[in-house]
Design a protein around this motif. Sequence first.
Motif, PDB file in Angstrom:
ATOM      1  N   GLU A 302       0.837  -1.193   0.000  1.00 42.38           N
ATOM      2  CA  GLU A 302       0.000   0.000   0.000  1.00 42.38           C
ATOM      3  C   GLU A 302       0.883   1.258   0.000  1.00 42.38           C
ATOM      4  OE1 GLU A 302      -2.008  -3.241   2.465  1.00 42.38           O
ATOM      5  OE2 GLU A 302      -0.023  -2.274   2.412  1.00 42.38           O
ATOM      6  N   GLU A 303       0.281   2.371  -0.428  1.00 39.58           N
ATOM      7  CA  GLU A 303       1.052   3.619  -0.489  1.00 39.58           C
ATOM      8  C   GLU A 303       1.529   4.035   0.898  1.00 39.58           C
ATOM      9  OE1 GLU A 303      -0.041   6.843  -3.273  1.00 39.58           O
ATOM     10  OE2 GLU A 303      -1.874   5.669  -3.628  1.00 39.58           O
ATOM     11  N   SER A 304       0.776   3.622   1.912  1.00 36.65           N
ATOM     12  CA  SER A 304       1.149   3.995   3.276  1.00 36.65           C
ATOM     13  C   SER A 304       2.227   3.085   3.861  1.00 36.65           C
ATOM     14  CB  SER A 304      -0.081   3.952   4.187  1.00 36.65           C
ATOM     15  OG  SER A 304      -0.651   2.642   4.183  1.00 36.65           O
ATOM     16  N   ALA A 305       2.500   1.965   3.179  1.00 35.81           N
ATOM     17  CA  ALA A 305       3.487   1.014   3.715  1.00 35.81           C
ATOM     18  C   ALA A 305       4.895   1.602   3.636  1.00 35.81           C
ATOM     19  CB  ALA A 305       3.411  -0.296   2.945  1.00 35.81           C
ATOM     20  N   ASP A 306       5.645   1.388   4.702  1.00 38.38           N
ATOM     21  CA  ASP A 306       7.020   1.900   4.764  1.00 38.38           C
ATOM     22  C   ASP A 306       7.957   0.852   4.160  1.00 38.38           C
ATOM     23  OD1 ASP A 306       9.277   3.339   5.272  1.00 38.38           O
ATOM     24  OD2 ASP A 306       9.355   2.854   7.421  1.00 38.38           O
ATOM     25  N   LEU A 307       8.421   1.115   2.942  1.00 33.28           N
ATOM     26  CA  LEU A 307       9.265   0.154   2.227  1.00 33.28           C
ATOM     27  C   LEU A 307      10.675   0.703   2.087  1.00 33.28           C
ATOM     28  CD1 LEU A 307       6.822  -0.857  -0.663  1.00 33.28           C
ATOM     29  CD2 LEU A 307       7.203  -2.055   1.487  1.00 33.28           C
ATOM     30  N   GLU A 308      11.628  -0.191   2.135  1.00 29.23           N
ATOM     31  CA  GLU A 308      13.025   0.208   1.941  1.00 29.23           C
ATOM     32  C   GLU A 308      13.195   0.758   0.527  1.00 29.23           C
ATOM     33  OE1 GLU A 308      17.494  -1.788   1.670  1.00 29.23           O
ATOM     34  OE2 GLU A 308      15.798  -2.959   2.454  1.00 29.23           O
ATOM     35  N   GLU A 309      13.744   1.957   0.443  1.00 28.71           N
ATOM     36  CA  GLU A 309      13.886   2.600  -0.863  1.00 28.71           C
ATOM     37  C   GLU A 309      14.793   1.775  -1.773  1.00 28.71           C
ATOM     38  OE1 GLU A 309      15.026   6.977  -2.749  1.00 28.71           O
ATOM     39  OE2 GLU A 309      14.797   6.716  -0.579  1.00 28.71           O
ATOM     40  N   ARG A 310      14.360   1.653  -2.997  1.00 28.17           N
ATOM     41  CA  ARG A 310      15.069   0.930  -4.059  1.00 28.17           C
ATOM     42  C   ARG A 310      15.153  -0.577  -3.782  1.00 28.17           C
ATOM     43  NH1 ARG A 310      16.747   4.557  -7.545  1.00 28.17           N
ATOM     44  NH2 ARG A 310      17.210   6.664  -6.846  1.00 28.17           N
TER      45      ARG A 310
END
Length: 651
Positions: A302-310
């Motif tokens: 989801e757009e709100s999920a905090d994902l590791e960049e790249r």
Amino acid sequence: MASAARSTTEAVSQSAQEVAQSTSVASTSFLDNASRWYADNKVAAWTIAGVTVVVAGGTVYYLSASRPPKVSEEDKKAKKERRKLKKDVPQPNLSRVAEEGDVKSEAKAAPAPVPKPATVAEEPPEELPHVTEDSIGELSDQQRKEYAAKLKAAGNKAYGSKDYNRAIDLYGQAILCKADPVFYSNRAACWNALSDWAKVIEDTTAAINLDPEYEKALNRRGNAYEQEGQYSDALLDYTASCIIGQFRNDAAAQAVERLLKKVAETKAKSIMEGKEKKLPSPTFVSNYLQSFRARPLPEGLEESADLEERSGKWYLRKGLLAIQQRTGDGYNEAAQCFDEAIEKDHLDKHEYSAYAYNMRGTFRYLKGENEAALEDLNKSIELDPALVQSYVKRASMHLEQSKRDEAANDFKVAMEHNESDPDIFYHRAQLHFILSEFKDAATDYQTSIDLDPKFIFSHIQLGVTQYKMGSIASSMATFRRCIKSFGDKSDVYNYYGELLLDQQKYQEAVEKFDTAVEMERKNVGERGGMNVLPLINKALALFQWRQDFSAAEELCQKALIIDPECDIAVATMAQLLLQQGKVTDALKYFERAAELSRTEGEIVNALSYAEATRTQLEVQEKYPQLAARLQSMGAAGMGGGPPPGIMWLLV
């Protein structure tokens, strides 16, 4: 006229259509039949010092009033009996045979048996003259004319007996006496029988140089060019032949269609080998992607999920969000992101990996990288067999490659995993629709609607299928219901307008297209790029309704400003230009359509139109009188008349 005289003097006139379709003279040709008739009836004819002599059953008949032979009282009595018979039995025009010395005319001149009178002494035939380049200068004009006729007649007989080398020599001597296009064409027929295509081209070219509208020579040379693999040259000759013959020669018309395909296929292979693999127009990509129901972002992306960049998941989500822009830039960004997502390999869960391979395979398929796309979809199925969308997309690929059994099996396996997925039924309906299995298609579209009534395209396609089945009232009712349920969607108005246009309800169709255009403009910011199909459809409606070329061209230009790589807009513009006789401009657009095509089949189709248009230009340059004649035929009607150019051959 030269062409009118030729129709009664050429020895091998019946073989023209056969030569255009075959590399040798057919065994059942007119010439063979004529030879058998002469053998069975022991009939021969030749000219001796200007007097025609016909021998039938050992009896000699002299057919010249200038030098009547002496006959006995018994012969006179037989002659009276023959005159009496003429009242009841149609008699051949043997004086015409004497004048022309034509194999075809000779055969027509002896349809019925002649009563056998008293026998008279047979006069031996005159020896043929022998002409060389050295001796020809010693002959008078009258002698050359007489020798040419005798040598040509002898050549005809040798040809009829299939003594082609003898016929070639005789026609060659006749040519020394007189450079007649018929002599060259007859000798070309001999070379044709011997499959010496270079010589056929040489002699027919000489004939055409003497008579540019020599239809038979054009057909013979076209056949020879085709045998030599010179398809463009063959296409030009057969096209010129079609125009000269006022499009009545089916064999020539079929040759044009066949050669257009050959030329296009040859060029398409070359284009495919060097073609850059890139996404098609945003309009095409949008139409394909929206054939699958919109789904929310997978859990964890989801757009709100905090994902590791790249990371792999970060690129996967970024690609899915880029798709929502519905623009060329957005789709290109999405394709790059799906590549990165798989390369990073930090997707953690099999579901994410399967989804990433599914999406990369989708965009590879759209680029025309079919083998790589198939590998990705297979990998997606391996990682997550429950992701039925991968089966459905693989089925679409199989269907495009005419692998119907494989496509059907993919739908079967998909249903085994999830028999309530509406996308399976929608796309299986598409398979039935393409195969013209409209009843089965309607059933699957309805099932898709029952499972998910909110998907607009199931409703639209059901209405189109009902229309194809001939249920016009049901189709119109489906679209009216569709407008009530999806009145804020441009697609329903666009497709409804197409069906109204097909019924020639122009005013209503244009109104629907206008509504669709306005909706697309209002939703540009919300939905992303604008769908240009309503603009193109309105252009077609105005052209068909009012012949308003100016307005139609303007609408196509607007569509191309919005989506410069929209192949439908380019092809429509090409047709509009061609209809106005703007052949050079039309050719540019047809060639552009070929460049924008994704698959080899699409390229072949676009190039067929391009080559037909190019050939028209060549005809105009090489045979300007034929271009004028074609235009006059179209203006005069000709049963509706062919449109400008030779495009009618492709319909």
